[in-house]
Scaffold this motif. Structure first.
Motif, PDB file in Angstrom:
ATOM      1  N   ALA A  68      45.425  43.493 -66.034  1.00  0.00           N
ATOM      2  CA  ALA A  68      45.994  42.139 -65.969  1.00  0.00           C
ATOM      3  C   ALA A  68      45.388  41.340 -64.827  1.00  0.00           C
ATOM      4  N   ALA A  69      45.168  41.977 -63.682  1.00  0.00           N
ATOM      5  CA  ALA A  69      44.590  41.265 -62.538  1.00  0.00           C
ATOM      6  C   ALA A  69      43.182  40.780 -62.864  1.00  0.00           C
ATOM      7  N   TYR A  70      42.429  41.574 -63.582  1.00  0.00           N
ATOM      8  CA  TYR A  70      41.079  41.179 -63.980  1.00  0.00           C
ATOM      9  C   TYR A  70      41.129  39.962 -64.902  1.00  0.00           C
ATOM     10  N   LEU A  71      41.996  40.021 -65.905  1.00  0.00           N
ATOM     11  CA  LEU A  71      42.101  38.907 -66.851  1.00  0.00           C
ATOM     12  C   LEU A  71      42.575  37.627 -66.170  1.00  0.00           C
ATOM     13  N   SER A  72      43.558  37.748 -65.293  1.00  0.00           N
ATOM     14  CA  SER A  72      44.069  36.532 -64.647  1.00  0.00           C
ATOM     15  C   SER A  72      43.083  35.943 -63.645  1.00  0.00           C
ATOM     16  N   SER A  73      42.151  36.764 -63.174  1.00  0.00           N
ATOM     17  CA  SER A  73      41.160  36.255 -62.215  1.00  0.00           C
ATOM     18  C   SER A  73      39.952  35.620 -62.893  1.00  0.00           C
ATOM     19  N   MET A  74      39.889  35.690 -64.210  1.00  0.00           N
ATOM     20  CA  MET A  74      38.741  35.098 -64.913  1.00  0.00           C
ATOM     21  C   MET A  74      38.712  33.590 -64.661  1.00  0.00           C
TER      22      MET A  74
END
Length: 178
Positions: free
Chosen positions: A27-33
């Motif tokens: 989730a952190a990866y996706l939200s940091s896109m």
């Protein structure tokens, strides 16, 4: 796709990843896109293209971009580039805006990509999909792709420290098709 479409394609790609890969990627990866970073990367790729990579967009009724796909020669090198169809094509990406899923936009883009790949002389086309992405796998299976059972048809990627299995699908093409 034209250079004028790059920002809209980047927006679509980021939102599609955040929707399609929720629960599959961190989730952190996706939200940091970042749309800005993705657009910058798309601009670099677009400028460096030698014409072997085709980017297609589907326009929405509102004039925006409803979907985007990219295809070209099968990548022998790269994150999943082992084996694959010799002299074949690869569908690198196919994304549709989350609000138009199920409307046929993806089918139209897939059909256009298959026709382009066949017209280029490729006899097979491959793609890679996250193993746990059941919706995408069903979509590609309905489009005539089958799970590749060769030894090199599965790869383990690292996404922000999380192992993610990707699998290869292939399908034959009717060469000379338009």
């Amino acid at each position: 796709m034209t250079a004028a479409d790059i920002e809209a394609v980047a927006e679509l790609r980021v939102r599609a990843w955040q929707s399609a890969y929720a629960g599959l990627l961190p989730a952190a990866y996706l939200s940091s896109m970042s749309v800005e970073e993705d657009a910058a990367a798309r601009r670099r790729m677009f400028a460096a293209s030698d014409g072997t990579i085709v980017n297609l967009v589907a326009e929405a009724e509102d004039g925006g971009i409803a979907g985007w796909a990219a295809l070209g020669p099968y990548r022998i090198e790269g994150p999943h580039g082992r084996g694959g169809p010799a002299g074949g094509a690869e569908l690198y990406a196919l994304y549709v805006r989350p609000d138009v899923l199920g409307t046929g936009v993806g089918r139209l883009l897939a059909g256009a990509c298959l026709a382009r790949a066949a017209a280029s002389g490729a006899s097979r086309i491959a793609l890679w999909v996250i193993g746990g992405n059941a919706r995408a796998r069903r979509f590609y299976e309905r489009a005539g792709f089958t799970l590749d059972t060769l030894e090199d048809a599965e790869s383990l990627d690292d996404v922000a420290g999380t192992p993610v299995t990707v699998v290869r699908y292939t399908r034959p093409l009717l060469t000379g098709a338009v």
